[in-house]
Design an enzyme around this catalytic site. Structure first.
Site, PDB file in Angstrom:
ATOM      1  N   GLU A  32       1.064  -0.756   0.170  1.00 39.31           N
ATOM      2  CA  GLU A  32       0.098  -0.116  -0.047  1.00 39.31           C
ATOM      3  C   GLU A  32       0.766   0.941  -0.195  1.00 39.31           C
ATOM      4  O   GLU A  32       1.069   2.409   0.718  1.00 39.31           O
ATOM      5  CB  GLU A  32      -1.284  -0.066   1.118  1.00 39.31           C
ATOM      6  CG  GLU A  32      -1.749  -1.343   0.891  1.00 39.31           C
ATOM      7  CD  GLU A  32      -2.846  -1.376   2.418  1.00 39.31           C
ATOM      8  OE1 GLU A  32      -2.257  -0.616   3.488  1.00 39.31           O
ATOM      9  OE2 GLU A  32      -3.501  -2.619   2.872  1.00 39.31           O
ATOM     10  N   GLU A  34      -5.979 -10.618  -1.920  1.00 40.61           N
ATOM     11  CA  GLU A  34      -6.693  -9.893  -0.604  1.00 40.61           C
ATOM     12  C   GLU A  34      -8.043 -10.401  -1.237  1.00 40.61           C
ATOM     13  O   GLU A  34      -8.583  -9.329  -0.887  1.00 40.61           O
ATOM     14  CB  GLU A  34      -6.532  -9.067   0.004  1.00 40.61           C
ATOM     15  CG  GLU A  34      -4.520  -8.740   0.380  1.00 40.61           C
ATOM     16  CD  GLU A  34      -4.334  -7.971   1.376  1.00 40.61           C
ATOM     17  OE1 GLU A  34      -5.097  -7.229   1.978  1.00 40.61           O
ATOM     18  OE2 GLU A  34      -3.521  -7.480   1.006  1.00 40.61           O
TER      19      GLU A  34
HETATM   20  O1  9MR Z   1      -6.961  -8.590   7.942  1.00 40.88           O
HETATM   21  C1  9MR Z   1      -6.030  -7.827   8.457  1.00 40.88           C
HETATM   22  C2  9MR Z   1      -6.264  -8.161  10.438  1.00 40.88           C
HETATM   23  O2  9MR Z   1      -6.750  -9.059  10.961  1.00 40.88           O
HETATM   24  C3  9MR Z   1      -5.156  -6.276  10.719  1.00 40.88           C
HETATM   25  O3  9MR Z   1      -5.346  -6.676  11.989  1.00 40.88           O
HETATM   26  C4  9MR Z   1      -4.834  -5.703   9.720  1.00 40.88           C
HETATM   27  C5  9MR Z   1      -4.177  -4.660  10.505  1.00 40.88           C
HETATM   28  O4  9MR Z   1      -2.514  -5.324  10.257  1.00 40.88           O
HETATM   29  O5  9MR Z   1      -4.723  -6.645   8.639  1.00 40.88           O
HETATM   30  C6  9MR Z   1      -5.746  -6.775   8.008  1.00 40.88           C
HETATM   31  O6  9MR Z   1      -5.014  -7.143   6.628  1.00 40.88           O
HETATM   32  C7  9MR Z   1      -5.073  -6.147   5.849  1.00 40.88           C
HETATM   33  C8  9MR Z   1      -3.745  -6.893   4.818  1.00 40.88           C
HETATM   34  O7  9MR Z   1      -2.292  -6.837   5.574  1.00 40.88           O
HETATM   35  C9  9MR Z   1      -3.463  -5.389   3.745  1.00 40.88           C
HETATM   36  N1  9MR Z   1      -4.904  -5.019   2.699  1.00 40.88           N
HETATM   37  C10 9MR Z   1      -5.569  -4.675   3.535  1.00 40.88           C
HETATM   38  C11 9MR Z   1      -6.102  -6.115   4.612  1.00 40.88           C
HETATM   39  C12 9MR Z   1      -7.196  -5.697   5.644  1.00 40.88           C
HETATM   40  O8  9MR Z   1      -7.954  -4.533   6.298  1.00 40.88           O
END
Ligand code: 9MR
Length: 403
Positions: free
Chosen positions: A208, A315
């Site tokens: 990101e 994702e």
């Molecule tokens: O699903 C993930 C959630 O459990 C975490 O709290 C969060 C922060 O680390 O990240 C979520 O996954 C994200 C991913 O790493 C990057 N793209 C967006 C995803 C959903 O928020």
């Protein structure tokens, strides 16, 4: 993020102001109390409508439970036969669904959180690693012949949650912040890639890089300290450590034709001009507030592949409530998921399609507000009882026609 705050805060302040106005008007018995009262009534009516539209729990018919599962092969078999990866994010290695669905249905996994920097540190202390959870996820996959996507080495959002808070303090007090950040970044990438060498063969090196607020690179600690060179340097370091690993940049687009998309392509072209070892682009494809225009998605992917890069959907999820106007929301969701995956499967440079969770029982939407109050979310390929939803059959069919 700022947009979301504005969308929620401005109406809340407006409602608060009108309630205060009404109370003052009532106390003073002023003539404006009727106008204020009318306004508050209208606001309450709007809130009730919104509540029933967005928040009240709903149930949709699950007609798919009547369909026999007809395919002669599993998803993983169909994918492996075509050199493609169908993946799922793994939250907790001891979830029974992990062993139930991997390696049978998924031939790729991504640790949902366990390979993020902060999650691998003891008490958030830079340099003190504990790989126990990540190893449990990764070792199970490797032992079962399943590919692992590493997620993620450099991510400047959410201090204290994804990267250690100590980094902010350390860089703020450094004599030479740029040199300090370069060193910390190099040490982290080196430690992690060395630890997983031979087990993780594809990494989201930078996650990101784009801002969620506008068409520019995210102004976080890495960009503010090193400029956009941080992206090039992260890839260079990763490549030095293991030139056999596929290195991806991973980004979320809600709209594949926005101005931000052009800024992203400028970034890709710049990386290529600088001979930075980048091999692929991952798009996250979270369908959060609306579904995506799939023609635009196809064009976006084609532009990436014309640059000679690999492509993956990394994702994917699509909340069931985005389909609540359809007669059969689960079927409409399946048609959408199948089409999204098919577009990817038809492109030879697209090598994988990963769902952000194994089943509807393990989706981040269920614990992150406001979605946690908008049940059901059910955004994935298997339901909470691990029944295959109808997109599974559609994806197998698409895989069978992959050339
Ligand atoms: O699903 C993930 C959630 O459990 C975490 O709290 C969060 C922060 O680390 O990240 C979520 O996954 C994200 C991913 O790493 C990057 N793209 C967006 C995803 C959903 O928020």
């Amino acid at each position: 993020m700022i947009k979301y705050l504005i969308i929620t805060t401005v109406p809340a302040l407006f409602i608060l102001a009108s309630v205060i106005w009404l109370i003052v008007a009532l106390v003073r018995r002023s003539r404006s109390r009727k106008v204020a009262g009318g306004l508050v009534v209208v606001e309450i009516a709007i809130l009730v409508v919104l509540y029933f539209h967005w928040f009240a729990p709903k149930e949709f018919p699950r007609n798919y439970l009547n369909d026999a599962q007809q395919s002669s092969q599993t998803l993983a078999e169909a994918a492996t036969a075509k050199g493609f990866y169908i993946g799922a994010a793994i939250g907790n290695p001891s979830m029974p669904s992990y062993a139930n669905l991997v390696p049978k249905e998924y031939n790729s996994i991504t640790p949902e959180n366990a390979t993020k920097w902060r999650q691998m540190l003891v008490d958030g202390k830079i340099g003190e690693y504990d790989f126990t959870q990540a190893d449990a996820i990764v070792d199970y996959a490797v032992a079962n012949g399943v590919r692992v996507r590493g997620h993620t080495l450099v991510w400047g959002k959410f201090s204290g949650r994804t990267y250690p808070k100590e980094l902010d303090e350390r860089i703020a007090s450094a004599v030479d912040p740029a040199a300090e950040l370069r060193q910390v970044m190099r040490d982290h990438i080196t430690t992690v890639m060395t630890h997983f060498k031979g087990r993780i063969k594809v990494w989201d090196v930078v996650n990101e890089p784009m801002s969620m607020d506008g068409p520019y690179l995210d102004k976080h600690i890495y960009l503010n300290t090193l400029g956009k060179d941080y992206i090039a340097e992260a890839f260079q370091i990763a490549h030095e450590i293991d030139p056999s690993v596929q290195l991806f940049i991973n980004e979320q687009f809600g709209n594949y034709t926005s101005e931000g998309v052009e800024v992203f392509f400028d970034l890709l072209k710049w990386l290529q001009e600088e001979n930075v070892p980048i091999h692929g682009v991952g798009v996250q494809a979270h369908n959060i507030f609306k579904t995506h225009n799939l023609d635009e998605f196809r064009q976006f992917m084609n532009r990436v592949t014309e640059l000679g890069l690999l492509f993956e959907v990394t994702e994917f999820d699509a909340r069931i409530r985005l389909f609540d106007a359809a007669e059969d929301p689960y079927q409409a969701q399946a048609d959408y998921i199948t089409e999204y995956a098919r577009i990817c499967i038809e492109n030879p440079n697209c090598i994988g399609f990963t769902f952000w969770g194994l089943s509807d029982a393990g989706t981040w939407f269920d614990y992150v507000p406001p979605f946690s109050s908008m049940l059901p979310n059910d955004p994935l390929l298997f339901d909470i009882n691990l029944h295959a939803k109808p997109a599974r059959a559609g994806i197998i069919e698409a895989l069978e026609s992959r050339r």
